[in-house]
Scaffold this motif. Structure first.
Motif, PDB file in Angstrom:
ATOM      1  N   ALA A 148       0.838  -1.190   0.249  1.00 38.69           N
ATOM      2  CA  ALA A 148       0.113   0.073   0.177  1.00 38.69           C
ATOM      3  C   ALA A 148       0.910   1.258  -0.154  1.00 38.69           C
ATOM      4  CB  ALA A 148      -0.753   0.063   1.144  1.00 38.69           C
ATOM      5  N   PRO A 149       1.858   1.586  -0.959  1.00 34.25           N
ATOM      6  CA  PRO A 149       2.305   0.697  -1.937  1.00 34.25           C
ATOM      7  C   PRO A 149       3.471  -0.212  -1.219  1.00 34.25           C
ATOM      8  CG  PRO A 149       3.303   2.804  -2.101  1.00 34.25           C
ATOM      9  CD  PRO A 149       2.532   2.787  -1.088  1.00 34.25           C
ATOM     10  N   VAL A 150       3.918  -0.091  -0.021  1.00 29.59           N
ATOM     11  CA  VAL A 150       5.027  -0.614   0.483  1.00 29.59           C
ATOM     12  C   VAL A 150       4.142  -1.758   1.285  1.00 29.59           C
ATOM     13  CG1 VAL A 150       6.573   1.011   0.664  1.00 29.59           C
ATOM     14  CG2 VAL A 150       5.067   0.725   2.590  1.00 29.59           C
ATOM     15  N   PRO A 151       4.937  -2.858   1.749  1.00 30.39           N
ATOM     16  CA  PRO A 151       4.385  -3.929   2.622  1.00 30.39           C
ATOM     17  C   PRO A 151       3.685  -3.518   3.905  1.00 30.39           C
ATOM     18  CG  PRO A 151       6.294  -4.884   1.700  1.00 30.39           C
ATOM     19  CD  PRO A 151       6.260  -3.217   1.319  1.00 30.39           C
ATOM     20  N   VAL A 152       2.406  -3.739   4.094  1.00 32.48           N
ATOM     21  CA  VAL A 152       2.137  -3.454   5.500  1.00 32.48           C
ATOM     22  C   VAL A 152       1.293  -4.577   6.083  1.00 32.48           C
ATOM     23  CG1 VAL A 152       0.972  -1.079   4.537  1.00 32.48           C
ATOM     24  CG2 VAL A 152      -0.460  -3.177   4.172  1.00 32.48           C
ATOM     25  N   ALA A 153       1.376  -5.784   5.513  1.00 38.85           N
ATOM     26  CA  ALA A 153       0.980  -6.981   6.283  1.00 38.85           C
ATOM     27  C   ALA A 153       1.254  -8.019   5.409  1.00 38.85           C
ATOM     28  CB  ALA A 153      -0.671  -6.939   6.555  1.00 38.85           C
ATOM     29  N   TRP A 154       1.434  -9.130   5.906  1.00 38.25           N
ATOM     30  CA  TRP A 154       1.449 -10.422   5.175  1.00 38.25           C
ATOM     31  C   TRP A 154       0.148 -11.379   4.911  1.00 38.25           C
ATOM     32  CZ3 TRP A 154       5.818  -9.892   3.048  1.00 38.25           C
ATOM     33  CH2 TRP A 154       6.910  -9.085   3.470  1.00 38.25           C
ATOM     34  N   VAL A 155       0.012 -11.870   4.027  1.00 36.62           N
ATOM     35  CA  VAL A 155      -1.019 -13.088   3.727  1.00 36.62           C
ATOM     36  C   VAL A 155      -0.571 -14.151   3.711  1.00 36.62           C
ATOM     37  CG1 VAL A 155      -2.975 -13.808   2.490  1.00 36.62           C
ATOM     38  CG2 VAL A 155      -2.600 -11.269   2.856  1.00 36.62           C
ATOM     39  N   VAL A 156      -1.004 -15.220   4.688  1.00 35.76           N
ATOM     40  CA  VAL A 156      -0.432 -16.571   4.458  1.00 35.76           C
ATOM     41  C   VAL A 156      -1.561 -17.512   4.389  1.00 35.76           C
ATOM     42  CG1 VAL A 156       0.822 -18.326   6.044  1.00 35.76           C
ATOM     43  CG2 VAL A 156       1.278 -15.982   6.419  1.00 35.76           C
TER      44      VAL A 156
ATOM     45  N   ILE B 151       4.766  21.146  -0.442  1.00 29.38           N
ATOM     46  CA  ILE B 151       4.400  19.712  -0.932  1.00 29.38           C
ATOM     47  C   ILE B 151       3.363  19.970  -1.831  1.00 29.38           C
ATOM     48  CG2 ILE B 151       5.156  18.515   1.026  1.00 29.38           C
ATOM     49  CD1 ILE B 151       1.553  19.027   0.756  1.00 29.38           C
ATOM     50  N   THR B 152       3.017  19.121  -2.951  1.00 25.32           N
ATOM     51  CA  THR B 152       2.036  19.198  -3.909  1.00 25.32           C
ATOM     52  C   THR B 152       0.757  18.622  -3.478  1.00 25.32           C
ATOM     53  OG1 THR B 152       2.840  17.545  -5.204  1.00 25.32           O
ATOM     54  CG2 THR B 152       3.579  19.692  -5.707  1.00 25.32           C
ATOM     55  N   GLU B 153      -0.366  18.791  -3.974  1.00 25.78           N
ATOM     56  CA  GLU B 153      -1.846  18.246  -3.550  1.00 25.78           C
ATOM     57  C   GLU B 153      -1.567  16.700  -4.168  1.00 25.78           C
ATOM     58  OE1 GLU B 153      -5.233  20.479  -4.748  1.00 25.78           O
ATOM     59  OE2 GLU B 153      -3.801  21.398  -6.181  1.00 25.78           O
ATOM     60  N   SER B 154      -0.978  16.277  -5.231  1.00 24.35           N
ATOM     61  CA  SER B 154      -0.968  14.907  -5.788  1.00 24.35           C
ATOM     62  C   SER B 154      -0.183  14.075  -4.668  1.00 24.35           C
ATOM     63  CB  SER B 154      -0.188  15.076  -7.113  1.00 24.35           C
ATOM     64  OG  SER B 154       1.070  15.368  -7.072  1.00 24.35           O
ATOM     65  N   ALA B 155       1.008  14.540  -3.958  1.00 24.42           N
ATOM     66  CA  ALA B 155       1.716  13.791  -2.950  1.00 24.42           C
ATOM     67  C   ALA B 155       0.923  13.187  -2.006  1.00 24.42           C
ATOM     68  CB  ALA B 155       2.842  14.780  -2.474  1.00 24.42           C
ATOM     69  N   VAL B 156      -0.286  13.797  -1.695  1.00 29.66           N
ATOM     70  CA  VAL B 156      -1.231  13.379  -0.491  1.00 29.66           C
ATOM     71  C   VAL B 156      -2.222  12.501  -1.265  1.00 29.66           C
ATOM     72  CG1 VAL B 156      -3.015  13.864   1.244  1.00 29.66           C
ATOM     73  CG2 VAL B 156      -0.807  15.456   0.712  1.00 29.66           C
ATOM     74  N   VAL B 157      -2.648  12.944  -2.280  1.00 31.75           N
ATOM     75  CA  VAL B 157      -3.724  11.760  -3.102  1.00 31.75           C
ATOM     76  C   VAL B 157      -3.222  10.480  -3.412  1.00 31.75           C
ATOM     77  CG1 VAL B 157      -4.843  11.468  -5.166  1.00 31.75           C
ATOM     78  CG2 VAL B 157      -4.869  13.987  -4.265  1.00 31.75           C
ATOM     79  N   ASP B 158      -1.984  10.363  -3.603  1.00 32.13           N
ATOM     80  CA  ASP B 158      -1.279   9.003  -4.123  1.00 32.13           C
ATOM     81  C   ASP B 158      -1.460   8.303  -2.882  1.00 32.13           C
ATOM     82  OD1 ASP B 158      -0.719   9.794  -6.613  1.00 32.13           O
ATOM     83  OD2 ASP B 158       1.601  10.288  -6.035  1.00 32.13           O
ATOM     84  N   ASP B 159      -1.114   8.612  -1.483  1.00 33.56           N
ATOM     85  CA  ASP B 159      -1.387   7.545  -0.336  1.00 33.56           C
ATOM     86  C   ASP B 159      -1.646   8.699   0.699  1.00 33.56           C
ATOM     87  OD1 ASP B 159      -0.807   5.763   1.575  1.00 33.56           O
ATOM     88  OD2 ASP B 159       1.181   5.130   1.045  1.00 33.56           O
ATOM     89  N   PRO B 160      -2.973   8.917   0.745  1.00 34.83           N
ATOM     90  CA  PRO B 160      -3.279   9.743   2.054  1.00 34.83           C
ATOM     91  C   PRO B 160      -2.926   9.437   3.331  1.00 34.83           C
ATOM     92  CG  PRO B 160      -5.123   9.153   0.376  1.00 34.83           C
ATOM     93  CD  PRO B 160      -3.957   8.332   0.124  1.00 34.83           C
ATOM     94  N   ARG B 161      -3.144   8.209   3.678  1.00 35.22           N
ATOM     95  CA  ARG B 161      -2.630   7.833   4.953  1.00 35.22           C
ATOM     96  C   ARG B 161      -1.168   8.148   5.502  1.00 35.22           C
ATOM     97  NH1 ARG B 161      -1.080   2.821   7.186  1.00 35.22           N
ATOM     98  NH2 ARG B 161      -1.958   2.364   9.266  1.00 35.22           N
ATOM     99  N   ASN B 162      -0.429   7.613   4.672  1.00 32.04           N
ATOM    100  CA  ASN B 162       0.924   7.810   5.028  1.00 32.04           C
ATOM    101  C   ASN B 162       1.291   9.084   4.777  1.00 32.04           C
ATOM    102  OD1 ASN B 162       1.560   5.053   5.770  1.00 32.04           O
ATOM    103  ND2 ASN B 162       1.812   4.224   3.577  1.00 32.04           N
ATOM    104  N   ALA B 163       1.016   9.739   3.798  1.00 31.18           N
ATOM    105  CA  ALA B 163       1.298  11.278   3.668  1.00 31.18           C
ATOM    106  C   ALA B 163       0.877  12.197   4.544  1.00 31.18           C
ATOM    107  CB  ALA B 163       0.810  11.910   2.407  1.00 31.18           C
ATOM    108  N   LEU B 164      -0.464  12.105   5.284  1.00 32.68           N
ATOM    109  CA  LEU B 164      -0.869  12.970   5.994  1.00 32.68           C
ATOM    110  C   LEU B 164      -0.186  12.537   7.442  1.00 32.68           C
ATOM    111  CD1 LEU B 164      -4.712  12.589   5.416  1.00 32.68           C
ATOM    112  CD2 LEU B 164      -3.049  14.462   4.861  1.00 32.68           C
ATOM    113  N   ALA B 165       0.318  11.127   7.730  1.00 30.23           N
ATOM    114  CA  ALA B 165       0.850  10.902   8.682  1.00 30.23           C
ATOM    115  C   ALA B 165       2.214  11.655   8.881  1.00 30.23           C
ATOM    116  CB  ALA B 165       0.919   9.339   8.968  1.00 30.23           C
ATOM    117  N   ASN B 166       2.979  11.549   8.033  1.00 30.63           N
ATOM    118  CA  ASN B 166       4.262  12.265   7.686  1.00 30.63           C
ATOM    119  C   ASN B 166       4.186  14.031   7.963  1.00 30.63           C
ATOM    120  OD1 ASN B 166       6.235  10.245   7.708  1.00 30.63           O
ATOM    121  ND2 ASN B 166       6.854  10.576   5.520  1.00 30.63           N
ATOM    122  N   LEU B 167       2.946  14.392   7.427  1.00 33.55           N
ATOM    123  CA  LEU B 167       2.804  15.957   7.480  1.00 33.55           C
ATOM    124  C   LEU B 167       2.664  16.219   9.076  1.00 33.55           C
ATOM    125  CD1 LEU B 167       0.530  16.577   4.591  1.00 33.55           C
ATOM    126  CD2 LEU B 167       2.895  17.085   4.877  1.00 33.55           C
ATOM    127  N   GLU B 168       1.965  15.368   9.703  1.00 32.02           N
ATOM    128  CA  GLU B 168       1.927  15.635  11.222  1.00 32.02           C
ATOM    129  C   GLU B 168       2.856  15.624  12.040  1.00 32.02           C
ATOM    130  OE1 GLU B 168      -0.588  16.697  12.756  1.00 32.02           O
ATOM    131  OE2 GLU B 168      -2.615  16.204  11.406  1.00 32.02           O
TER     132      GLU B 168
END
Length: 794
Positions: free
Chosen positions: A163-171, A656-673
């Motif tokens: 997402a796009p980096v690994p966030v969990a493992w499916v077994v 930062i640009t708007e598209s930077a947040v749109v690509d991965d809102p969860r991680n981008a907003l967390a980094n902004l905080e």
């Protein structure tokens, strides 16, 4: 009588009788050994063939299990449930998906391998092997393997959820049980047993097609090459599946000698009777045997050599009902069985299972052969590669199952609209109308004896065929393809290079929104220049060839601080000044933008700290790319730089640009905080040119909003632009944000921005980007350096 013995035929008859008597007595013994040896060879050959089929089946099963796991990771609802940590939804999704694919175990692991969700029992698999597989998946993108847990053998597949980096493992686990081994027996024709052996425990059988007596006998032997079960002899072959440090998992493939020996035993018995008769008709038998045995055996031997070399022609006709006829029948049956298995293996290796078209391997073999033939005949070859436009949108909107149906329909239309076999000579006709699925939504087409004109005609015919709407499951779908063409020998003389050149042309067609593009050799020159640019850009950072320029901003209201934006420039030793638009987008595409961003951050913070120590209140803005914003270590890197140069965070603004947040809102907003917590300011750059909604702007913890120059440059001449600018300023002020307008190049625009309530203005009217030395002169002499001086300067 003495004279008669001088005749060759009688001497042959007498000696033949003596020899025949001796040979018959000893021959019976030898015949038995030969029969056994031949039966062993036949069984060993079947074991070797079965082992190859068994290996291919395991590989195919691994691929199918990995694909099933990836289907689950791609499920939108499941991803949402993971992100929200909705345990009930996660377990329901695991249960539903596990039931569909008949999985024995479904696990969702956190990155630290703790269980997030499981079905049916999270404790069923508790093995160090699972940790090893997770490590392999972390390294290779996926992993499959076997492990013994609670006395049962499981086949596991581990894939990451990205997402796009690994966030969990499916077994996903599948128990190796009797139904599974029975299926393998049906496909291979062999007895199959899965065994597990470790130093700390005795060997045990996980699953087997043998009965209890056979399993007991198998456990009691160290080598399964030869084994007797219930007075029946078996030949065996050991196939190692996994050889780990502490545990070895292997399969034993076995085949009874009974079936292979039966024809030889019968032949042995009949040969005994034939030997007695041969003694009575010794001379006649010599002629008959020479004519009736040697000849067909020789032909069968020749046929056996043909089979051994891989040529499965019709066996020689032997119209007999005796042992020779039975031997010929056995050869025929054996050949049919081997040919059938070889055909199945070839189909798995050379045929795309979804569309029925040849796959990439088969296509490349055809292409290599066609290139060699064309080189001998001095002919041309055209290679087409095509990619379905917007296919990802079809998958995302209608599902991967629907996308597979679209690919099947594309394959069908390619067979119809591709190369017309009637236009080719018999020795040039190719499988699948010369079309193949190369992977994903990419297809290839080979056109023998074709120049640029013929290739374009075929490409146009394919494009027209694909543009007709597809009716799939009651849904009309419009499909369009981008097609690239490469020619032999004009463009390339190697099969691999032809495919690569066609791909280059195809991607050019996709970029230019064209249907068909022919390869242009200058593409390689541009690609080589781009590769050279990347190498030189790396050296520029290492050799400190980059420099920072600073563009001042004008403050409409009195402000003791000066606001600047740091802009990177590249002064190349040979090329001279390289514009940012030539290397910044390229750096973003190649991922090298991270190194450039860190260089810019470090130098700008260092310069800001020097101004701070000199008693100057100067605020510096830095551009952060979308790729950089998603780096989890960005806040820590930023803090380390501030501490290293003793710079106050409040003096730095990260843009930062708007598209930077749109690509991965969860991680981008967390980094902004996390960045905001450092005390720096955050700014939305190029506002209005992205694709985000106001809801994202509302969520972003920013202090400033920069209006893009495209809305500012025509502010006084285009009423629509003025409405956008005025509305943006009012919206930003209502949200407590500062507003900066970019691209200010005339005093009229500057005055109008002041009337609309803008806070800061940036553009060539105020100043071009300046080096540090020139900036000192500008601050000392320019009226724009004094905030609130718009009326006097105007």
């Amino acid at each position: 009588m003495r004279l008669r013995f001088k005749r060759l035929q009688w001497r042959i008859a007498v000696w033949f009788a003596l020899i025949l008597l001796t040979v018959q007595l000893g021959g019976l013994f030898l015949f038995a050994e030969i029969g056994r040896s031949s039966a062993l060879e036949e069984v060993d050959a079947r074991l070797e063939t079965g082992d190859r089929v068994f290996s291919r089946l395991l590989d195919q099963r691994n691929a199918q299990l990995a694909q099933a796991a990836r289907v689950l990771t791609a499920d939108y609802g499941f991803r949402e449930a993971l992100l929200s940590r909705d345990a009930a939804t996660i377990e329901s999704a695991l249960e539903n998906h596990g039931s569909r694919i008949d999985a024995s175990l479904m696990l969702l692991l956190d990155l630290d391998e703790t269980v997030i969700g499981a079905y049916p029992d999270p404790t069923r698999i508790a093995s160090p092997r699972l940790t090893q597989l997770v490590d392999e998946a972390r390294r290779d993108g996926q992993a499959t393997g076997f492990t013994l847990a609670q006395g049962r053998l499981y086949q596991l597949v581990v894939v990451p959820m990205l997402a796009p980096v690994p966030v969990a493992w499916v077994v996903i686990g599948f128990v190796v049980d009797e139904p599974f081994v029975r299926d393998l027996k049906h496909l291979t024709g062999l007895e199959v047993s899965f065994l597990v052996q470790s130093p700390s425990s005795p060997r045990q059988i996980a699953a087997s097609t043998l009965d209890a007596a056979g399993q007991g006998a198998l456990l009691n032997v160290a080598e399964a090459r030869s084994l007797e079960i219930d007075n029946e002899e078996y030949r065996g072959h050991t196939h190692t599946i996994e050889a780990l440090e502490q545990t070895e998992i292997f399969a034993v493939l076995q085949l009874s000698l009974k079936g292979a020996l039966a024809p030889w035993e019968r032949l042995y018995r009949e040969w005994s009777g034939l030997s007695l008769a041969a003694m009575l008709v010794m001379v006649l038998a010599s002629l008959i045997l020479g004519r009736t045995i040697a000849s067909p055996v020789s032909r069968l031997a020749g046929f056996a050599r043909e089979v051994g070399s891989g040529r499965y022609a019709e066996p020689p006709a032997v119209e007999r009902g005796d042992e020779i006829g039975q031997l010929a029948d056995a050869f025929s049956l054996m050949t049919e069985a081997i040919a059938s298995r070889e055909a199945r293996i070839s189909e798995l290796a050379y045929r795309d299972a979804l569309t029925g078209l040849p796959n990439r391997v088969h296509f490349m073999e055809q292409l290599h052969a066609a290139v060699e033939l064309a080189a001998l005949r001095a002919q041309q070859i055209a290679v087409l590669t095509l990619d379905i436009d917007r296919f990802k949108l079809i998958n995302d909107a209608l599902g991967h199952g629907f996308g597979d149906l679209v690919l099947c329909e594309v394959g069908r239309r390619l067979r119809v609209a591709g190369v017309r076999q009637r236009d080719l000579s018999a020795d040039m006709r190719l499988d699948g109308n010369a079309a193949a699925r190369l992977g994903g939504d990419e297809f290839g087409l080979l056109i023998p004896d074709a120049d640029d004109t013929v290739a374009r005609i075929v490409a146009g015919r394919i494009a027209t065929a694909l543009e007709h709407p597809m009716s799939i499951q009651g849904q009309l779908v419009d499909v369009r393809a981008s097609i690239g063409i490469a020619l032999f020998p004009q463009h390339c003389t190697d099969a691999g290079d032809l495919i690569r050149c066609a791909d280059v042309a195809m991607y050019k067609a996709k970029r230019h929104n064209a249907t068909v593009e022919v390869y242009d050799p200058t593409h390689h020159q541009r690609n080589a220049a781009r590769l050279s640019l990347l190498t030189e850009l790396r050296q520029a950072v290492e050799r400190d060839e980059l420099v920072l320029y600073y563009q001042p901003k004008y403050a409409f209201k009195p402000d003791k601080a000066l606001h600047l934006e740091a802009l990177v420039r590249w002064v190349h030793p040979q090329r001279g000044f390289v514009p940012p638009m030539e290397f910044i987008p390229f750096a973003e595409q190649t991922g090298y933008i991270k190194a450039i961003t860190q260089w810019v951050m470090n130098r700008a913070i260092q310069q800001c700290a020097e101004w701070q120590r000199a008693g100057r209140e100067i605020h510096v803005g830095l551009n952060i790319s979308a790729r950089d914003l998603l780096q989890p270590d960005l806040p820590e890197t930023f803090v380390r730089m501030l501490e290293a140069h003793a710079c106050e965070a409040r003096l730095i603004t990260l843009e930062i640009t708007e598209s930077a947040v749109v690509d991965d809102p969860r991680n981008a907003l967390a980094n902004l905080e996390r960045l905001r917590a450092t005390g720096c300011s955050l700014s939305i750059d190029d506002y209005g040119t992205g694709y985000s909604s106001l809801s994202y702007v509302r969520q972003m913890p920013v202090h400033e909003l920069k209006i893009d120059r495209s809305f500012v440059m025509n502010l006084t001449t285009h009423p629509g632009d003025e409405i956008i600018v005025r509305s943006t300023i009012e919206l930003a002020h209502d949200m407590g944000l500062t507003v900066t307008a970019e691209g200010v190049e005339t005093e009229d625009i500057l005055l109008r921005l002041g009337e609309l309530g803008c806070d800061l203005a940036q553009g060539y009217l105020v100043s071009r980007p300046l080096a540090v030395a020139d900036l000192d002169v500008w601050m000392a002499n320019s009226p724009w350096a004094r905030s609130g001086s718009i009326s006097s300067s105007a």
